[in-house]
Design a protein around this motif. Structure first.
Motif, PDB file in Angstrom:
ATOM      1  N   THR B 389       0.836  -1.209   0.000  1.00  0.00           N
ATOM      2  CA  THR B 389       0.000   0.000   0.000  1.00  0.00           C
ATOM      3  C   THR B 389       0.871   1.260   0.000  1.00  0.00           C
ATOM      4  OG1 THR B 389      -1.627  -1.242   1.290  1.00  0.00           O
ATOM      5  CG2 THR B 389      -1.892   1.164   1.209  1.00  0.00           C
ATOM      6  N   ALA B 390       1.906   1.255   0.847  1.00  0.00           N
ATOM      7  CA  ALA B 390       2.792   2.425   0.954  1.00  0.00           C
ATOM      8  C   ALA B 390       3.526   2.674  -0.361  1.00  0.00           C
ATOM      9  CB  ALA B 390       3.788   2.214   2.096  1.00  0.00           C
ATOM     10  N   PHE B 391       4.006   1.597  -1.004  1.00  0.00           N
ATOM     11  CA  PHE B 391       4.732   1.765  -2.267  1.00  0.00           C
ATOM     12  C   PHE B 391       3.802   2.278  -3.371  1.00  0.00           C
ATOM     13  CE2 PHE B 391       8.045  -1.328  -0.611  1.00  0.00           C
ATOM     14  CZ  PHE B 391       9.038  -0.368  -0.520  1.00  0.00           C
ATOM     15  N   HIS B 392       2.544   1.821  -3.373  1.00  0.00           N
ATOM     16  CA  HIS B 392       1.572   2.341  -4.346  1.00  0.00           C
ATOM     17  C   HIS B 392       1.356   3.838  -4.126  1.00  0.00           C
ATOM     18  CE1 HIS B 392       0.284  -0.928  -6.856  1.00  0.00           C
ATOM     19  NE2 HIS B 392       0.125  -1.742  -5.813  1.00  0.00           N
ATOM     20  N   GLU B 393       1.231   4.201  -2.858  1.00  0.00           N
ATOM     21  CA  GLU B 393       1.025   5.611  -2.529  1.00  0.00           C
ATOM     22  C   GLU B 393       2.226   6.452  -2.997  1.00  0.00           C
ATOM     23  OE1 GLU B 393       0.755   8.363   1.454  1.00  0.00           O
ATOM     24  OE2 GLU B 393       0.311   6.218   1.705  1.00  0.00           O
ATOM     25  N   ALA B 394       3.433   5.903  -2.777  1.00  0.00           N
ATOM     26  CA  ALA B 394       4.650   6.618  -3.183  1.00  0.00           C
ATOM     27  C   ALA B 394       4.722   6.741  -4.702  1.00  0.00           C
ATOM     28  CB  ALA B 394       5.884   5.883  -2.651  1.00  0.00           C
ATOM     29  N   LEU B 407       9.253   1.903  -7.729  1.00  0.00           N
ATOM     30  CA  LEU B 407       8.296   1.788  -6.624  1.00  0.00           C
ATOM     31  C   LEU B 407       7.186   0.785  -6.955  1.00  0.00           C
ATOM     32  CD1 LEU B 407       8.145   5.571  -5.686  1.00  0.00           C
ATOM     33  CD2 LEU B 407       8.957   3.735  -4.181  1.00  0.00           C
ATOM     34  N   LEU B 408       6.702   0.812  -8.193  1.00  0.00           N
ATOM     35  CA  LEU B 408       5.650  -0.138  -8.576  1.00  0.00           C
ATOM     36  C   LEU B 408       6.164  -1.573  -8.546  1.00  0.00           C
ATOM     37  CD1 LEU B 408       3.818   1.816 -11.442  1.00  0.00           C
ATOM     38  CD2 LEU B 408       2.968   1.287  -9.132  1.00  0.00           C
ATOM     39  N   ARG B 409       7.450  -1.742  -8.905  1.00  0.00           N
ATOM     40  CA  ARG B 409       8.050  -3.080  -8.845  1.00  0.00           C
ATOM     41  C   ARG B 409       8.064  -3.575  -7.398  1.00  0.00           C
ATOM     42  NH1 ARG B 409      12.176  -1.975 -12.389  1.00  0.00           N
ATOM     43  NH2 ARG B 409      13.708  -1.696 -10.737  1.00  0.00           N
ATOM     44  N   ARG B 410       8.441  -2.685  -6.485  1.00  0.00           N
ATOM     45  CA  ARG B 410       8.489  -3.093  -5.075  1.00  0.00           C
ATOM     46  C   ARG B 410       7.079  -3.349  -4.538  1.00  0.00           C
ATOM     47  NH1 ARG B 410      12.859   0.231  -1.633  1.00  0.00           N
ATOM     48  NH2 ARG B 410      12.597  -1.608  -0.310  1.00  0.00           N
ATOM     49  N   ALA B 411       6.104  -2.556  -4.990  1.00  0.00           N
ATOM     50  CA  ALA B 411       4.719  -2.771  -4.561  1.00  0.00           C
ATOM     51  C   ALA B 411       4.246  -4.153  -5.010  1.00  0.00           C
ATOM     52  CB  ALA B 411       3.821  -1.681  -5.140  1.00  0.00           C
ATOM     53  N   ALA B 412       4.541  -4.491  -6.277  1.00  0.00           N
ATOM     54  CA  ALA B 412       4.118  -5.784  -6.825  1.00  0.00           C
ATOM     55  C   ALA B 412       4.756  -6.926  -6.055  1.00  0.00           C
ATOM     56  CB  ALA B 412       4.499  -5.858  -8.307  1.00  0.00           C
ATOM     57  N   LYS B 413       6.033  -6.766  -5.721  1.00  0.00           N
ATOM     58  CA  LYS B 413       6.760  -7.810  -5.008  1.00  0.00           C
ATOM     59  C   LYS B 413       6.103  -8.105  -3.654  1.00  0.00           C
ATOM     60  CE  LYS B 413      11.051  -8.188  -3.089  1.00  0.00           C
ATOM     61  NZ  LYS B 413      12.233  -7.424  -2.729  1.00  0.00           N
ATOM     62  N   ASN B 414       5.656  -7.042  -2.998  1.00  0.00           N
ATOM     63  CA  ASN B 414       5.042  -7.207  -1.676  1.00  0.00           C
ATOM     64  C   ASN B 414       3.597  -7.690  -1.747  1.00  0.00           C
ATOM     65  OD1 ASN B 414       6.862  -6.340   0.692  1.00  0.00           O
ATOM     66  ND2 ASN B 414       7.295  -4.825  -0.887  1.00  0.00           N
ATOM     67  N   SER B 415       2.989  -7.610  -2.956  1.00  0.00           N
ATOM     68  CA  SER B 415       1.598  -8.061  -3.110  1.00  0.00           C
ATOM     69  C   SER B 415       1.506  -9.555  -3.347  1.00  0.00           C
ATOM     70  CB  SER B 415       0.941  -7.326  -4.289  1.00  0.00           C
ATOM     71  OG  SER B 415       1.050  -5.935  -4.095  1.00  0.00           O
ATOM     72  N   GLN B 416       2.618 -10.172  -3.745  1.00  0.00           N
ATOM     73  CA  GLN B 416       2.584 -11.605  -4.038  1.00  0.00           C
ATOM     74  C   GLN B 416       2.376 -12.398  -2.757  1.00  0.00           C
ATOM     75  OE1 GLN B 416       6.273 -12.364  -5.973  1.00  0.00           O
ATOM     76  NE2 GLN B 416       5.724 -11.093  -7.734  1.00  0.00           N
ATOM     77  N   PRO B 417       1.506 -13.411  -2.827  1.00  0.00           N
ATOM     78  CA  PRO B 417       1.296 -14.231  -1.626  1.00  0.00           C
ATOM     79  C   PRO B 417       2.569 -15.015  -1.289  1.00  0.00           C
ATOM     80  CG  PRO B 417       0.139 -15.166  -3.528  1.00  0.00           C
ATOM     81  CD  PRO B 417       0.685 -13.858  -3.967  1.00  0.00           C
ATOM     82  N   GLY B 418       2.836 -15.127  -0.028  1.00  0.00           N
ATOM     83  CA  GLY B 418       3.928 -15.980   0.426  1.00  0.00           C
ATOM     84  C   GLY B 418       5.307 -15.359   0.373  1.00  0.00           C
ATOM     85  N   VAL B 419       5.408 -14.050   0.131  1.00  0.00           N
ATOM     86  CA  VAL B 419       6.743 -13.453   0.122  1.00  0.00           C
ATOM     87  C   VAL B 419       7.264 -13.231   1.532  1.00  0.00           C
ATOM     88  CG1 VAL B 419       6.820 -12.327  -2.111  1.00  0.00           C
ATOM     89  CG2 VAL B 419       5.686 -11.171  -0.215  1.00  0.00           C
TER      90      VAL B 419
END
Lengths: 120, 419
Positions: B389-394, B407-419
């Protein structure tokens, strides 16, 4: 652009006169102060040097002195200049000081641009 | 010697001598504009004479002698200024005698006086930079215009306006003393720092770095440190700029995209400049005087510079230094940096504790700074959903395309289940 400057001379010229040391010291202080000189140093004589050479597949290590060499590097400096001419102007002063303070001295200053670095 | 050789030689000599020449002539004439005109006249004479006679043994003294002669001629020609000519004539003779007696000290005073003039508070910050680069740095108007991405003509106007402002407001030509001195040294340092930053984080243009401006600022900082060796902050400024200037090669990725400090290939850092920066920092501390913002920033930069690998960084020391900075010069940006340092030195929760109080600060509103640091700290603490959420906002807040992609790459990485 960054340049490496070598001062080359015969090795058997003896000690430099005190006046030259003094004049060179003042010139280098000014160059360091103005930001154009980044580093400088004198080189010990070739009696304390070693060459490792690869010739026809053989590696040969030879210790100095280089009695047969006409001129050897006696010192170096690294300078930052915006053009080749500017580097040449800085180095020319070194020769001028030798001419003024060391009668009979012969030698050369070689100015080589250092590749890469920040010259984009 | 051909005409173009002579032109190149004269340009090179000018770069070496401009500051000292103009500074000396300013002392004698008490007129910055006239001093520059006289120096230019001497250059024209050199362009005429050197191709025929070669470059003189001491080009600086040659130019100065010609300029002084012109000054006396000019004043004598002008009937109305006859009295001025007498005064100037005496002054020049006195100056000649003094030059022989204590040339070095004198030159340093002259150049320092010139820098205080070109960085005078009566001028706008843009004019201070331009005039300093022109008269102290010896750059041409076209070079300065190019560096600041403006038309030659408008840069020429800016410089001549600056000179007439100084003449009109009748500023003092003396080196300031007492309490004023401190403030004026701070003004001079601010000009040098501004020139550096204009090059380091270019605010306009196709390229996000203009190394020629960084280099000029670095030269000015070194000159200043030599002129004011007793001032810790001046050494601090030099140290800070030397260390920052060691990184440009590592700051650019394969596709010219910016690379963050921790991801940089440190083998591309210029160790020669780092060595000089650390030595300047030592000189600042050796003065034994109270330090200020430049020394503190340099000390933080030095912690990064000393670490050969990102994981060797002394974050504890950096956190301590930011605590000092925050105490002495509180600002929202400092708090964000302090949050990063505490997050590394201790744990992500410690970083978040520093960050949250400034998250609503109006100075940072609409920027990606707070949400991107929050995202980083949340990611490290394992709270991936909140980090995304924070990375999307940024990403929504930044105006820089490269940063948005990152930033979008980092947001996507954190959205994946099981990371």
């Amino acid at each position: 652009m960054r340049y490496m400057v070598f001062v080359k001379m015969r090795e058997d010229v003896g000690e430099a006169p005190a006046a030259l040391f003094e004049a060179m010291g003042a010139e280098m202080d000014a160059a360091f102060a103005s930001g154009s000189m980044i580093d400088a140093g004198g080189l010990a004589d070739t009696a304390q040097s070693t060459e490792i050479r690869l010739t026809a597949g053989d590696v040969i290590t030879t210790n100095g002195p280089w009695a047969e060499a006409k001129e050897v590097a006696g010192g170096y400096s690294i300078i930052e200049a915006r053009s080749h001419e500017e580097a040449v102007e800085g180095a020319r002063r070194v020769i001028d000081l030798h001419k003024e303070h060391w009668p009979g001295w012969e030698g050369s200053v070689e100015i080589r641009q250092i590749r890469g670095g920040q010259e984009s | 010697m051909t005409a173009s050789d002579a032109q190149a030689a004269v340009t090179a000599v000018w770069r070496h001598e401009a500051a000292r020449l103009i500074a000396g002539l300013t002392r004698m004439t008490r007129d910055l504009g006239l001093a520059e005109d006289l120096a230019q006249d001497a250059l024209v004479a050199a362009l005429d004479q050197w191709p025929r006679e070669g470059v003189p043994a001491n080009p600086g003294a040659w130019l100065m002698a010609v300029a002084k002669r012109r000054a006396i001629d000019q004043f004598r020609r002008e009937d109305t200024a006859r009295r001025g000519a007498d005064i100037l004539g005496h002054e020049l003779e006195d100056a000649d005698r003094r030059d022989l007696a204590d040339a070095v000290d004198h030159i340093e005073d002259d150049v320092l006086r010139l820098i205080f003039l070109t960085c005078h508070p009566a001028l706008t910050p843009e004019s201070r930079s331009a005039l300093t680069l022109r008269l102290v740095g010896g750059l041409t108007t076209a070079e300065i215009a190019n560096a600041f991405l403006v038309q030659d003509k408008s840069m020429g106007q800016r410089i001549s306006r600056a000179k007439s402002t100084l003449a009109r407001t009748g500023v003092s030509f003396e080196v300031p003393t007492g309490a004023e001195r401190e403030a004026r040294i701070a003004d001079v340092m601010a000009v040098v720092y501004l020139i550096f930053n204009e090059g380091y984080a270019a605010t306009a243009g196709d390229h996000w770095m203009r190394p020629e401006l960084c280099l000029e600022a670095l030269r000015l900082a070194r000159l200043l440190a030599a002129l004011l060796p007793g001032e810790p902050e001046v050494h601090g400024l030099q140290a800070l700029l030397e260390i920052q200037a060691s990184r440009p090669r590592a700051r650019r990725g394969r596709d010219d995209e910016p690379v963050l400090l921790e991801a940089q290939d440190r083998r591309n850092w210029d160790q020669l400049l780092i060595g000089r920066g650390l030595a300047a920092l030592d000189r600042a501390e050796a003065t034994g005087k109270a330090v200020g913002p430049y020394v503190l920033q340099a000390a933080i930069a030095a912690c990064h510079a000393r670490a050969r690998r990102a994981e060797d960084t002394d974050w504890l020391r950096i956190a301590e230094l930011y605590d000092v900075v925050a105490e002495a010069y509180p600002s929202a940006v400092v708090e964000v940096n302090r949050a990063v340092a505490h997050g590394r030195a201790f744990d992500p929760a410690a970083g978040l504790a520093v960050l949250e109080p400034v998250s609503g600060d109006p100075a940072l509103a609409g920027t990606a700074l707070v949400p991107s640091v929050r995202g980083d700290l949340l990611e490290r603490s394992g709270n991936h959903a909140a980090a995304a959420t924070a990375f999307h906002e940024a990403a929504a807040a930044t105006r820089n395309e490269d940063e948005r992609r990152l930033l979008l790459r980092r947001a996507a990485k954190n959205s994946q289940p099981g990371v």
